[in-house]
Design an enzyme around this catalytic site. Structure first.
Site, short mmCIF file in Angstrom:
data_model
loop_
_atom_site.label_atom_id
_atom_site.label_comp_id
_atom_site.label_asym_id
_atom_site.label_seq_id
_atom_site.Cartn_x
_atom_site.Cartn_y
_atom_site.Cartn_z
N ARG A 40 43.07 -4.87 12.51
CA ARG A 40 41.96 -5.82 12.38
C ARG A 40 40.77 -5.24 13.13
NH1 ARG A 40 40.15 -10.51 15.17
NH2 ARG A 40 39.41 -12.16 13.78
N SER A 109 45.16 -15.96 4.67
CA SER A 109 44.96 -16.95 5.74
C SER A 109 44.62 -18.32 5.19
CB SER A 109 43.78 -16.54 6.63
OG SER A 109 44.11 -15.43 7.41
N LYS A 138 39.10 -15.47 18.21
CA LYS A 138 38.28 -15.62 16.99
C LYS A 138 37.32 -16.77 17.24
CE LYS A 138 39.19 -16.78 12.11
NZ LYS A 138 38.46 -15.91 11.23
N1 TZP Z 1 42.93 -16.27 12.89
C1 TZP Z 1 43.15 -17.50 13.32
S1 TZP Z 1 43.30 -17.56 15.01
C2 TZP Z 1 43.08 -15.88 15.15
C3 TZP Z 1 42.89 -15.34 13.88
C4 TZP Z 1 42.65 -13.92 13.58
C5 TZP Z 1 43.08 -15.17 16.45
C6 TZP Z 1 44.44 -14.96 17.00
O1 TZP Z 1 44.38 -14.29 18.23
P1 TZP Z 1 45.18 -14.77 19.53
O2 TZP Z 1 44.59 -13.93 20.64
O3 TZP Z 1 46.63 -14.43 19.29
O4 TZP Z 1 44.91 -16.23 19.70
#
Ligand code: TZP
Ligand code: MG
Length: 210
Positions: A40, A109, A138
């Site tokens: 990513r 997603s 995010k």
């Molecule tokens: N999509 C929804 S939450 C997220 C993504 C890419 C972030 C997840 O990262 P983390 O640090 O595991 O909460």
């Protein structure tokens, strides 16, 4: 082809959080037991990401693991990655399937029960749902679904492989699996201490078993 069952921990790379290259993260994550990893990259040029992903894929192939590329169907195709992970604003899964073919892994997603219902009509191999918990990783996330939201999505999607994402840690992974996730996609819980990615990955797999 998607591994069945899905590995219970599905790490995503993040150069900003880890301070490491994608290839270095992949190396550490594999040493901790990961076999399915998503690259990513939200910053920088496609050229730089292409080169970084190429190096990461060399590590992946050496260890017979699998690599998905976030967002970029073109890079996944050019690199012969195992597949792509798409969001609601990316190319539609059906279009990606036409480009990548029947063997590619396509993940998608969703952020609500309604989006998950719509996703059932798409040619996808697994569905991601989140954020389950609050996350700083995010910025533009939808409302937190919690374990209750996850249970509702599980009930609705039937046997479709389901990946939970968002704020999942060692402390919550067992409950998330219990609530119906086949796998947890994780960034900060594995990468925020770059000196211990392997140990944290190993430990999260352990907790995910309980
Ligand atoms: N999509 C929804 S939450 C997220 C993504 C890419 C972030 C997840 O990262 P983390 O640090 O595991 O909460
Ligand atoms: Mg995306």
């Amino acid at each position: 082809m998607l591994p069945t069952p899905l590995p219970r921990v599905y790490p995503l790379t993040d150069v900003v959080i880890s301070g490491l290259s994608h290839a270095a993260q992949v190396t550490e994550l594999i040493a901790g037991g990961a076999s399915l990893i998503q690259l990513r990259e939200k910053n920088g040029s496609p050229r730089t990401f292409f080169e970084q992903a190429r190096l990461a894929l060399q590590v992946i192939r050496k260890h017979h693991c699998q690599l998905l590329i976030n967002d970029r169907v073109d890079l996944a195709l050019a690199l012969k990655a195992d597949g792509v992970h798409l969001g609601q604003d990316d190319m539609p899964p059906a279009a990606a399937r036409r480009i990548l073919g029947p063997k590619a892994i396509i993940g998608y997603s969703s952020h609500s029960v309604a989006q998950a219902r719509h996703a059932l009509e798409q040619p996808i191999d697994y569905l991601a749902i989140g954020p389950i918990f609050r996350t700083n990783t995010k910025q533009d996330t939808a409302a937190v679904l919690g374990l209750e939201g996850l249970r509702s999505v599980r009930a609705m999607v039937g046997e479709l492989p389901l990946v939970a994402i968002g704020g999942i840690t060692e402390a919550t992974v067992a409950a998330v699996i219990q609530a119906g996730a086949d796998s947890v996609a994780v960034i900060s819980a594995l990468l925020s201490d770059p000196t211990d990615i392997t140990g944290r990955t190993r430990s999260l797999f352990q907790k995910a078993k309980q």
